[in-house]
Every structure is written in structure tokens, then in C-alpha cells.
Write an enzyme that holds these catalytic residues in place. Structure first.
Site, short mmCIF file in Angstrom:
data_model
loop_
_atom_site.label_atom_id
_atom_site.label_comp_id
_atom_site.label_asym_id
_atom_site.label_seq_id
_atom_site.Cartn_x
_atom_site.Cartn_y
_atom_site.Cartn_z
N SER A 77 -4.15 7.55 13.14
CA SER A 77 -3.32 6.36 13.06
C SER A 77 -2.20 6.45 14.11
CB SER A 77 -2.76 6.20 11.64
OG SER A 77 -2.19 4.93 11.46
N ASP A 215 -8.93 2.47 10.62
CA ASP A 215 -7.93 3.54 10.63
C ASP A 215 -8.49 4.92 10.36
OD1 ASP A 215 -5.65 5.06 10.35
OD2 ASP A 215 -4.79 3.89 8.72
#
Length: 386
Positions: A77, A215
Site C-alpha cells: 500500500s 491493495d
């Protein structure tokens, strides 16, 4: 569950390793791991700026960069974005961003990235600005051009499998040689917040290979330290520079793991009586919070146990703030006031003790790491000159 299983396998394999090889500093594998957390990436950015400053001071070299000292840099991320910023080369084949450039990046672009642009039926943000700024900053650079080994995670929702982008995987899987901006958007495309990312690359025979990614936290649950260690272990086994390292010998690994902060040690607690009244939506929100907090704690616990089992606890440093409150707990509050608070969190964290049982502060521990990294780099350079 998958993380627990992976750890247990690693743990018992390590305990089975009976090597008594003494750690050779020049052959130690150095690993930097950076958690996910949206705008809270400002916290590890402060830590990185301090560490890079220490390395420049120790080596008397204002051009020293983190990528010069770490064999593996991993992130998920926002941690994946930081990884790319400090490993992607510029036109002079040096990192295009110094650590001191990262916090200003968040202040300049954060409010535009986290500017509500979605709908009640889709992600909160459309991701267009994020992708645009990544394209501008990272250009056409691909994984193979990274200045050191990287480990950036994502998750393919079409194949239902994690995707790990590393340089060392490219020989077997050339389709992973994606553009860094595609990788960075993908690892940051948190469900609910940003749309998934679709792009294509090519296999060794020229066939099109498609990715449908979200993600990296879906694959590594926010903390990529175990992933980074796995990549480092493979690197140690395959690279002749680390010839003395035995399989899974953590005595010869140096790991720095940076967190993005958690809520006051499970600040939002509940009773069974309260939870009994929740519906599906309320449970979804609570489970996400509980999973993120628990996974960060458990990964640190797993790794600490492994290093202690090998009598190498000083080779591992986890830098984490466990007392976030108010707006600083939000991954998408990019208001100037909140970003200033996050800077303060990072700066204050440096002055805090590493643990309740140790008087050493994070600042002192990072200075110690900087000296180790510097000495190891010099020893390796001397060895290579013979």
C-alpha cells in the site's frame, strides 16, 4: 490464518537449522519493510528521513541514499509507494527521491489523492489523480530497473492469488516486469477507497498477460515484513555474495520494519453484549479494524520470536506508534492539520523507548542501525575490491 501457517513453517525450519556460523557483517542481508496505511505513511517517512540523515552523517556523504544500504526493500500500500520512491532510478541512475522528499510529496499530493470523487455505489475516490501523479513521477521505469531488490505486494481478484513484484522473480516470470506506476497504484488500491487496477504485460513468448489488482494489504494484511524476509532468504540462497549464509539463518539478517501507527493498543474495544446487537455492516467495519490491529501485532510477535530463537534479537527493530488517537487514526484524512499531526507523531516516536523493558529510544536504535549499515557497506566494498 495463512500468515500464521506461514510463520509456523518458517519457525520450525529455523529451529531445525543447527548452523553455528558466526555472523559476518559484510555478508549480512539487510532488509527494510514498510507497512501500509494511506496518509499515515507520513510516520515511516519521518523515520526514513532520520535514518538517511544518519547514514549521510556517518559516511560523510550527502548523496547517500537508503537504496545503497539495503539488499531488500519491501512495502505494501503506501509502503509500496515509499519503496518505489526510494528505489526507482532517475536519469543519473540514483533514487529519484531522497527520504527528505517524501513528506513534502504527501503534503503536495495527499489532498488531491484523497479528495472525495466517488459515489455511494463505488469507491470513495476515483484514483485518477493518484495514477496520474504516479505516472508523472515514475515514468516508464519497470521493476528490473529498481536500484535494489524490491518486494511490493498486491492481490489479483481474477485469479484470487497474491502477486509479489520482485526483481529476483523476473527470470522465471518475466510478466512481472511491470511499470512501477502500475505496481504502485495496484498496491495502494484499497477496496472501498480506490478502484481495482487493470493492466497488461507480456510473457517470455510475447503473449499478453493481464492483471486485475487491489491493495497489497489484502495479501500481506498491511505488514509486509514476513514477505520481505522471505525474499531476503531467497536472495541469500541465490546470490554468491552471501555464500556463508545458511538456509534461513536469521543470525545474518538485519531487519528494520516501519509501521504506520495503530489505535491506542486496540483503543476501540467492545463487549460481547454490544457486539451481539450488530448487523453485517457494523461487523464489517469492526472486523477490518480488528484484523489490521491484530495482524500488525502478531507479525511483530512472530518475527521477534524467530530472531530471539536464533539469539539475534538485536538484528530486528520494529518502529511503531501504538497510541494514535483522533484523526491520526484515519488512513485518508489528508487535511493539512492532520498531516501536521502525523509529522509530530513521527518526530515524537523517535524519542520514545523501543520497549517497556529497554531505555534505548528509537532514535538511538536507528543510530545503531545506521552504523551497522555503514560498516557493512564498507566491508563489502573492500571485499569486492580484492
Amino acid at each position: 490464518m495463512a500468515t500464521t501457517k506461514s510463520f509456523l513453517i518458517l519457525f520450525f525450519m529455523i529451529l531445525a537449522t543447527t548452523s553455528s556460523t558466526c555472523a559476518k557483517l559484510e555478508e549480512m542481508v539487510t532488509v527494510l519493510s514498510i507497512d501500509g496505511g494511506g496518509i499515515k505513511g507520513i510516520i515511516p517517512a519521518i523515520i526514513l528521513e532520520f535514518l538517511e540523515g544518519q547514514l549521510q552523517e556517518v559516511d560523510n556523504n550527502k548523496d547517500a541514499r537508503l537504496a545503497d544500504y539495503f539488499d531488500v526493500i519491501g512495502g505494501t500500500s503506501t509502503g509500496g509507494l515509499l519503496t518505489a520512491m526510494i528505489t526507482t532510478p532517475n536519469e543519473n541512475n540514483r533514487p529519484f527521491a531522497a527520504a527528505k522528499d517524501i513528506v513534502p510529496f504527501y503534503f503536495e499530493h495527499g489532498p488531491h489523492i484523497f479528495n472525495y470523487s466517488g459515489s455511494i455505489f463505488g469507491p470513495r475516490y476515483d484514483g485518477k489523480y493518484l495514477l496520474q501523479v504516479l505516472q508523472e513521477k515514475l515514468g516508464e521505469t519497470r521493476v528490473h530497473q529498481a536500484l535494489t531488490e524490491v518486494a511490493i505486494s498486491s492481490f489479483d481478484i481474477k485469479t484470487n492469488k497474491p502477486v509479489i513484484f520482485t526483481k529476483s522473480n523476473l527470470a522465471k516470470s518475466p510478466e512481472l516486469d511491470a511499470k512501477m506506476y502500475d505496481i504502485c497504484y495496484s498496491t495502494a488500491a484499497a477496496p472501498i477507497y480506490f478502484p481495482p487496477h487493470h493492466f497488461v504485460t507480456h510473457t517470455s513468448n510475447g503473449a499478453t498477460y493481464e492483471f486485475n489488482l487491489v491493495d497489497g494489504g489484502v495479501a500481506t494484511v498491511g505488514d509486509p515484513a514476513l514477505l520481505s524476509l522471505s525474499v531476503a532468504t531467497r536472495l541469500a540462497q541465490e546470490d554468491p555474495a552471501f555464500s556463508s549464509i545458511k538456509s534461513l539463518d536469521y543470525k545474518q539478517m538485519l531487519l528494520l520494519s516501519l509501521g504506520t501507527g495503530t489505535n491506542s493498543e486496540f483503543d476501540k474495544t467492545y463487549t460481547a453484549e454490544e457486539a451481539a446487537k450488530w448487523g453485517p455492516l457494523r461487523w464489517m467495519l469492526a472486523i477490518q479494524q480488528m484484523t489490521n490491529a491484530a495482524s500488525s501485532y502478531m507479525t511483530d510477535y512472530y518475527i521477534s520470536t524467530v530472531f530471539q530463537a536464533r539469539h539475534s534479537q538485536n538484528n530486528y527493530l520494529r518502529v511503531q506508534e501504538n497510541a494514535l488517537t483522533g484523526t491520526t487514526t484515519e488512513m485518508d484524512d489528508a487535511s493539512e492539520a492532520n498531516m501536521e499531526l502525523l509529522v509530530q507523531v513521527g518526530e515524537t516516536l523517535l524519542k520514545k523507548p523501543v520497549s517497556k523493558d529497554s531505555p534505548e529510544t528509537y532514535e538511538e536504535a536507528l543510530k545503531r542501525f545506521a552504523k551497522l549499515l555503514s560498516n557493512r557497506k564498507k566491508l563489502r566494498a573492500n571485499k569486492a575490491s580484492y
